[in-house]
Design a protein around this motif. Structure first.
Motif, PDB file in Angstrom:
ATOM      1  N   SER A   7       8.113 -11.061   3.280  1.00 13.02           N
ATOM      2  CA  SER A   7       6.778 -11.011   3.874  1.00 13.02           C
ATOM      3  C   SER A   7       6.884 -10.960   5.398  1.00 13.02           C
ATOM      4  O   SER A   7       6.204 -10.179   6.057  1.00 13.02           O
ATOM      5  N   LEU A  10       7.926  -7.565   6.479  1.00 15.65           N
ATOM      6  CA  LEU A  10       6.792  -6.629   6.415  1.00 15.65           C
ATOM      7  C   LEU A  10       5.904  -6.786   7.648  1.00 15.65           C
ATOM      8  O   LEU A  10       5.455  -5.803   8.216  1.00 15.65           O
ATOM      9  N   ASP A  11       5.651  -8.053   8.048  1.00 15.79           N
ATOM     10  CA  ASP A  11       4.845  -8.314   9.260  1.00 15.79           C
ATOM     11  C   ASP A  11       5.416  -7.550  10.439  1.00 15.79           C
ATOM     12  O   ASP A  11       4.698  -6.837  11.144  1.00 15.79           O
ATOM     13  N   PHE A  14       5.284  -3.549  10.043  1.00 14.51           N
ATOM     14  CA  PHE A  14       3.936  -2.993  10.272  1.00 14.51           C
ATOM     15  C   PHE A  14       3.516  -3.184  11.726  1.00 14.51           C
ATOM     16  O   PHE A  14       2.875  -2.311  12.317  1.00 14.51           O
ATOM     17  N   ALA A  81       7.716  -1.357   3.260  1.00 17.73           N
ATOM     18  CA  ALA A  81       6.389  -1.078   3.815  1.00 17.73           C
ATOM     19  C   ALA A  81       5.685   0.001   2.992  1.00 17.73           C
ATOM     20  O   ALA A  81       4.511  -0.121   2.651  1.00 17.73           O
ATOM     21  N   TRP A  84       4.589  -1.376  -0.371  1.00 21.04           N
ATOM     22  CA  TRP A  84       3.384  -2.198  -0.291  1.00 21.04           C
ATOM     23  C   TRP A  84       2.144  -1.298  -0.318  1.00 21.04           C
ATOM     24  O   TRP A  84       1.193  -1.533  -1.061  1.00 21.04           O
TER      25      TRP A  84
END
Lengths: 110, 110
Positions: A7, A10-11, A14, A81, A84
């Motif tokens: 997670s 991903l933060d 992005f 990414a 998701w």
């Protein structure tokens, strides 16, 4: 992989992609390593401004190597990414189909 | 579409996706509209904290409708974001092949 780590990655991925200058820098670096002076400055951007973006990219989970700048977003980060987005997109399509179905049966009952 | 508009939309889409709470809210809202009180608060998050994230999502180019919260990242925005990642990934693969080729010919010449 640990859910929290994934997670967090991903933060950062992005976030790194959320700025047009950083996307340009990544595009330039994807075609080969470059020094700071070789990275063409976007119109009106100062060297400290450019450095700030490069540092943000270096903090992202990128692959670094050598003396020249070569921070690339690696395949794993990008695949996470993309995955998701694809999963989210699939839910959306399912929801749209459900809405269409409810709309249709509502018409038949009326 | 205008390049500047598209770039701006990519900024907002990637930025909206760069936070785990916002990704959770989007996942929840993708399965149907919800009121603020129906959005389960992540552990330890205050209502003002949650509202801040919802407002950021509402500022993103989302689809809004009705009295209940239904801000979804629309298909166009997601397809643009996914396409950017895929194009970047393709360049990377091409670069890796080139590097492999140079590595190989270097070995043959040595």
């Amino acid at each position: 992989m640990n859910h929290m780590v994934k997670s967090y990655r991903l933060d950062r991925t992005f976030s790194a992609l959320s700025d047009p200058t950083r996307r340009e820098i990544l595009q330039r670096l994807a075609s080969g390593p470059a020094t700071i002076s070789e990275l063409a400055l976007p119109a009106g951007m100062s060297l400290p401004g450019l450095m700030k973006h490069v540092r943000i990219l270096e903090d992202a989970p990128t692959e670094k190597s050598g003396r020249t700048r070569q921070c690339r977003l690696g395949p794993e980060q990008l695949d996470d990414a993309r995955q998701w987005i694809q999963t989210y997109r699939r839910w959306e399509r399912r929801l749209d189909r459900l809405e269409g179905y409810l709309e249709k049966t509502r018409g038949e009952r009326a």
